[in-house]
Motif scaffolding. Structure first.
Motif, PDB file in Angstrom:
ATOM      1  N   ASP A  82       0.836  -1.204   0.000  1.00  0.00           N
ATOM      2  CA  ASP A  82       0.000   0.000   0.000  1.00  0.00           C
ATOM      3  C   ASP A  82       0.872   1.255   0.000  1.00  0.00           C
ATOM      4  OD1 ASP A  82      -2.044   1.856   0.308  1.00  0.00           O
ATOM      5  OD2 ASP A  82      -2.257   1.488   2.458  1.00  0.00           O
ATOM      6  N   ALA A  83       1.873   1.281   0.847  1.00  0.00           N
ATOM      7  CA  ALA A  83       2.721   2.468   0.963  1.00  0.00           C
ATOM      8  C   ALA A  83       3.518   2.732  -0.310  1.00  0.00           C
ATOM      9  CB  ALA A  83       3.670   2.301   2.150  1.00  0.00           C
ATOM     10  N   GLU A  84       3.880   1.665  -1.047  1.00  0.00           N
ATOM     11  CA  GLU A  84       4.734   1.820  -2.227  1.00  0.00           C
ATOM     12  C   GLU A  84       3.951   1.948  -3.533  1.00  0.00           C
ATOM     13  OE1 GLU A  84       8.388   2.131  -4.260  1.00  0.00           O
ATOM     14  OE2 GLU A  84       7.927   2.206  -2.118  1.00  0.00           O
ATOM     15  N   TYR A  85       2.853   1.179  -3.662  1.00  0.00           N
ATOM     16  CA  TYR A  85       2.171   1.092  -4.953  1.00  0.00           C
ATOM     17  C   TYR A  85       0.739   1.616  -4.937  1.00  0.00           C
ATOM     18  CZ  TYR A  85       6.058  -2.027  -6.065  1.00  0.00           C
ATOM     19  OH  TYR A  85       7.315  -2.553  -6.273  1.00  0.00           O
ATOM     20  N   GLY A  86       0.178   1.858  -3.780  1.00  0.00           N
ATOM     21  CA  GLY A  86      -1.182   2.379  -3.741  1.00  0.00           C
ATOM     22  C   GLY A  86      -2.191   1.363  -3.250  1.00  0.00           C
ATOM     23  N   ARG A  87      -3.421   1.843  -3.113  1.00  0.00           N
ATOM     24  CA  ARG A  87      -4.470   1.048  -2.478  1.00  0.00           C
ATOM     25  C   ARG A  87      -4.855  -0.196  -3.258  1.00  0.00           C
ATOM     26  NH1 ARG A  87      -4.786   1.676   2.606  1.00  0.00           N
ATOM     27  NH2 ARG A  87      -7.029   1.423   2.798  1.00  0.00           N
ATOM     28  N   TRP A  88      -4.730  -0.157  -4.567  1.00  0.00           N
ATOM     29  CA  TRP A  88      -5.203  -1.318  -5.329  1.00  0.00           C
ATOM     30  C   TRP A  88      -4.400  -2.566  -5.003  1.00  0.00           C
ATOM     31  CZ3 TRP A  88      -2.615  -4.015  -9.301  1.00  0.00           C
ATOM     32  CH2 TRP A  88      -1.359  -3.490  -9.668  1.00  0.00           C
ATOM     33  N   LEU A  89      -3.074  -2.414  -4.780  1.00  0.00           N
ATOM     34  CA  LEU A  89      -2.287  -3.585  -4.396  1.00  0.00           C
ATOM     35  C   LEU A  89      -2.519  -3.954  -2.938  1.00  0.00           C
ATOM     36  CD1 LEU A  89       1.218  -3.607  -6.099  1.00  0.00           C
ATOM     37  CD2 LEU A  89      -0.763  -5.038  -6.503  1.00  0.00           C
ATOM     38  N   PHE A  90      -2.843  -2.969  -2.113  1.00  0.00           N
ATOM     39  CA  PHE A  90      -3.219  -3.257  -0.732  1.00  0.00           C
ATOM     40  C   PHE A  90      -4.414  -4.202  -0.702  1.00  0.00           C
ATOM     41  CE2 PHE A  90      -6.003  -2.126   2.885  1.00  0.00           C
ATOM     42  CZ  PHE A  90      -5.147  -2.349   3.952  1.00  0.00           C
ATOM     43  N   TYR A  91      -5.434  -3.875  -1.482  1.00  0.00           N
ATOM     44  CA  TYR A  91      -6.634  -4.711  -1.496  1.00  0.00           C
ATOM     45  C   TYR A  91      -6.390  -6.049  -2.200  1.00  0.00           C
ATOM     46  CZ  TYR A  91      -9.464  -0.904   0.340  1.00  0.00           C
ATOM     47  OH  TYR A  91      -9.984   0.070   1.154  1.00  0.00           O
ATOM     48  N   ALA A  92      -5.559  -6.050  -3.247  1.00  0.00           N
ATOM     49  CA  ALA A  92      -5.253  -7.310  -3.934  1.00  0.00           C
ATOM     50  C   ALA A  92      -4.544  -8.281  -3.000  1.00  0.00           C
ATOM     51  CB  ALA A  92      -4.402  -7.042  -5.174  1.00  0.00           C
ATOM     52  N   ALA A  93      -3.551  -7.766  -2.262  1.00  0.00           N
ATOM     53  CA  ALA A  93      -2.813  -8.634  -1.335  1.00  0.00           C
ATOM     54  C   ALA A  93      -3.702  -9.123  -0.202  1.00  0.00           C
ATOM     55  CB  ALA A  93      -1.601  -7.879  -0.774  1.00  0.00           C
ATOM     56  N   LEU A  94      -4.570  -8.255   0.299  1.00  0.00           N
ATOM     57  CA  LEU A  94      -5.476  -8.670   1.365  1.00  0.00           C
ATOM     58  C   LEU A  94      -6.451  -9.739   0.888  1.00  0.00           C
ATOM     59  CD1 LEU A  94      -6.405  -5.361   3.236  1.00  0.00           C
ATOM     60  CD2 LEU A  94      -5.112  -7.299   4.135  1.00  0.00           C
ATOM     61  N   LEU A  95      -6.984  -9.557  -0.325  1.00  0.00           N
ATOM     62  CA  LEU A  95      -7.929 -10.543  -0.851  1.00  0.00           C
ATOM     63  C   LEU A  95      -7.265 -11.908  -1.002  1.00  0.00           C
ATOM     64  CD1 LEU A  95     -10.694 -11.252  -1.990  1.00  0.00           C
ATOM     65  CD2 LEU A  95      -9.899 -10.456  -4.235  1.00  0.00           C
ATOM     66  N   LEU A  96      -6.036 -11.917  -1.531  1.00  0.00           N
ATOM     67  CA  LEU A  96      -5.313 -13.182  -1.653  1.00  0.00           C
ATOM     68  C   LEU A  96      -5.063 -13.787  -0.276  1.00  0.00           C
ATOM     69  CD1 LEU A  96      -2.676 -12.385  -4.427  1.00  0.00           C
ATOM     70  CD2 LEU A  96      -4.588 -13.989  -4.583  1.00  0.00           C
ATOM     71  N   GLY A  97      -4.691 -12.945   0.693  1.00  0.00           N
ATOM     72  CA  GLY A  97      -4.446 -13.444   2.038  1.00  0.00           C
ATOM     73  C   GLY A  97      -5.680 -14.060   2.668  1.00  0.00           C
ATOM     74  N   VAL A  98      -6.826 -13.413   2.489  1.00  0.00           N
ATOM     75  CA  VAL A  98      -8.066 -13.959   3.049  1.00  0.00           C
ATOM     76  C   VAL A  98      -8.414 -15.290   2.391  1.00  0.00           C
ATOM     77  CG1 VAL A  98     -10.560 -13.597   3.226  1.00  0.00           C
ATOM     78  CG2 VAL A  98      -8.994 -11.729   3.770  1.00  0.00           C
ATOM     79  N   LEU A  99      -8.258 -15.378   1.059  1.00  0.00           N
ATOM     80  CA  LEU A  99      -8.529 -16.638   0.357  1.00  0.00           C
ATOM     81  C   LEU A  99      -7.602 -17.743   0.853  1.00  0.00           C
ATOM     82  CD1 LEU A  99      -9.144 -15.646  -3.378  1.00  0.00           C
ATOM     83  CD2 LEU A  99     -10.773 -16.691  -1.801  1.00  0.00           C
TER      84      LEU A  99
END
Length: 508
Positions: free
Chosen positions: A362-379
């Motif tokens: 999130d800090a480096e690339y923005g919110r879209w990767l923050f949410y992408a990584a979180l979604l993968l983590g939850v799955l």
């Protein structure tokens, strides 16, 4: 004049053949192995039919594998200590566990009995080993670290921020996901098949998503460092504890000495003699007769050839899906974690581990990767939650159904009447327990308790598998592999206990 008294059929009838394995359980009736084509309802088992019908039980194990070890403990160790001295332990653990899984599944295919039922044949008998095995599985996994970690990730996905320390809402989300597991099994016609299909979808999404994410954010140098760390033996890094290293070894691939608790899915899939003993159906499915004891096959040329075909299917499922998926599932999250450490300039802690990568991206690339990584983590964590929660219920159901004639009468032969109420009871208990510790410490506890199984079950497998029909018996080197499992994982458990009560036997 003819004798009017009819002959007693029992006086001349040949008794049905049986095969004795161990003690305290009924002898196994003997009948022919089914063919794969008969089990899967196809004319020929080609590549298309192989993937569509035959492969799959190892996916349930892989779904558990990719969560606790590959997404939490492996990346945490790499994030804190780097790849050197950590990666090779991951590979050794994965190889040993895959071979151990094959030996556990050998017994299931040859007898149609789930391992927890088979343990009852080992002296002194079921009254010791069956309840003890149920206790060890539940005691190891009921702490709910995988559920609590999934709840943390889901909280961050909903609110767009890492949960504050001690927040209650992540635990509510964790309990909600346990309810989702109940609904998936309740809505199934055949529980094992529903779990397979759910894991095909989620694991495919996870691995493709992780690969794309790593290709986008991880430089080539880190890819190479991760691969090199996997294949280069080195001393464990200075500062890593026995608990961390034992947790990494225990939950890489699956659950070391307790892997057998998932292998009963080969019975429900119909592998080998599992086709003759039945399965646990879902609430939407027709009631299936589940035998309380197993069946085996005669030692003749026809069944020897059929056994070889089933064994090749097992090897394909284990090495082609479970091992390959576990290695890819460990490499991608660990190099992603290494990149997150580079970007953030900090290292993960037990408190922020489930959301650390998302925060760094999130800090480096923005919110879209923050949410992408979180979604993968939850799955990822939900696949673990799905497999572990269901497996605890399954092991207890199989054990109770097999050993208690009175319970079978109460259930009227339908194990679902025990399975679903027990799942609800377990849901409540886990919901209470996960309030008492941080998710990662709960997962490390479970992983090290899994290593306890490596002190017990390899020798029990040797006993059982050496008494199978001759075509199904292991070769000598298979026994060597089981001893290596005992030595490797057992060492980490003994060191964990020494560290827990005082000073570890070995420090790094």
């Amino acid at each position: 004049m003819a004798d009017p008294t009819p002959a007693d059929p029992s006086a001349t009838a040949t008794p049905a053949p049986t095969h004795k394995i161990g003690v305290s359980r009924p002898d196994l009736p003997v009948t022919d192995l089914p063919s794969p084509e008969e089990v899967f309802g196809v004319r020929r088992l080609g590549p298309r039919e192989l993937f569509k019908y035959a492969l799959g039980p190892s996916l349930i194990a892989l779904g558990i594998s990719i969560g606790s070890g590959e997404w939490l403990l492996g990346p945490q160790a790499v994030g804190q200590f780097g790849f050197e001295g950590v990666g090779w332990i991951i590979v050794v653990s994965a190889v040993l566990q895959t071979l151990y899984n094959i030996e556990s599944s050998r017994y299931v295919m040859a007898t149609g009995e789930a391992p927890v039922v088979g343990w009852g044949r080992v002296p002194p008998g079921w009254f010791l080993w069956v309840p003890l095995s149920v206790f060890v599985v539940i005691f190891s996994f009921i702490v709910g670290g995988w559920a609590a970690s999934a709840g943390q990730g889901l909280y961050a996905l909903v609110h767009g921020e890492v949960p504050p320390e001690g927040a209650e809402e992540p635990r509510i989300w964790a309990i909600a996901l346990l309810v989702v597991v109940f609904l998936i099994t309740a809505g199934a016609r055949r529980i094992s098949r529903a779990l397979e299909l759910a894991n095909w979808l989620m694991i495919g999404t996870i691995l493709v998503g992780l690969l794309l994410l790593c290709l986008f954010v991880v430089p080539f140098g880190l890819w190479w460092e991760g691969i090199k760390g996997f294949v280069t033996p080195a001393a464990p890094p200075e500062g890593i504890t026995a608990t961390q290293l034992g947790g990494l070894a225990g939950f890489t691939a699956l659950a070391s000495g307790l892997n057998w608790y998932v292998m009963g899915h080969y019975r429900d899939k119909g592998y080998g003699m599992g086709y003759r003993t039945g399965f646990i159906s879902g609430l939407r499915g027709e009631r299936s007769t589940l035998l309380s004891s197993g069946v085996t096959f005669p030692d003749d040329a026809k069944n020897k050839a059929l056994w070889r075909r089933w064994y090749r299917l097992l090897l394909t499922d284990m090495w082609g899906i479970f091992f390959a998926g576990a290695m890819l599932g460990m490499l991608l999250p660990t190099i992603l974690m290494a990149r997150a450490v580079e970007l953030s300039g900090t290292r993960p802690t037990q408190a922020d581990m489930p959301t650390f990568v998302a925060g760094a991206l999130d800090a480096e690339y923005g919110r879209w990767l923050f949410y992408a990584a979180l979604l993968l983590g939850v799955l990822i964590l939900f696949t673990t939650q799905l497999g572990i929660f269901e497996a605890m219920v399954r092991v207890t159901t199989d054990a109770a159904h097999a050993t208690s004639p009175r319970l079978r009468r109460l259930l009227e032969g339908d194990p679902r009447r025990f399975y679903y109420p027990f799942m609800l009871v377990l849901l409540v208990i886990i919901g209470i327990i996960l309030h008492f510790a941080l998710p990662i410490s709960l997962v490390q506890w479970s992983a090290n308790m899994s290593n306890l199984g490596a002190l017990i079950y390899p020798f029990m497998l040797m006993y059982l598998n050496s008494r199978l029909p001759r075509p199904a018996r292991p070769r000598p080197w298979h026994y060597v592999i089981l001893v290596l499992n005992f030595l490797f994982f057992g060492f980490f458990f003994v060191n964990f206990i020494a560290d827990f009560v005082g000073d570890p036997l070995v420090t790094f």
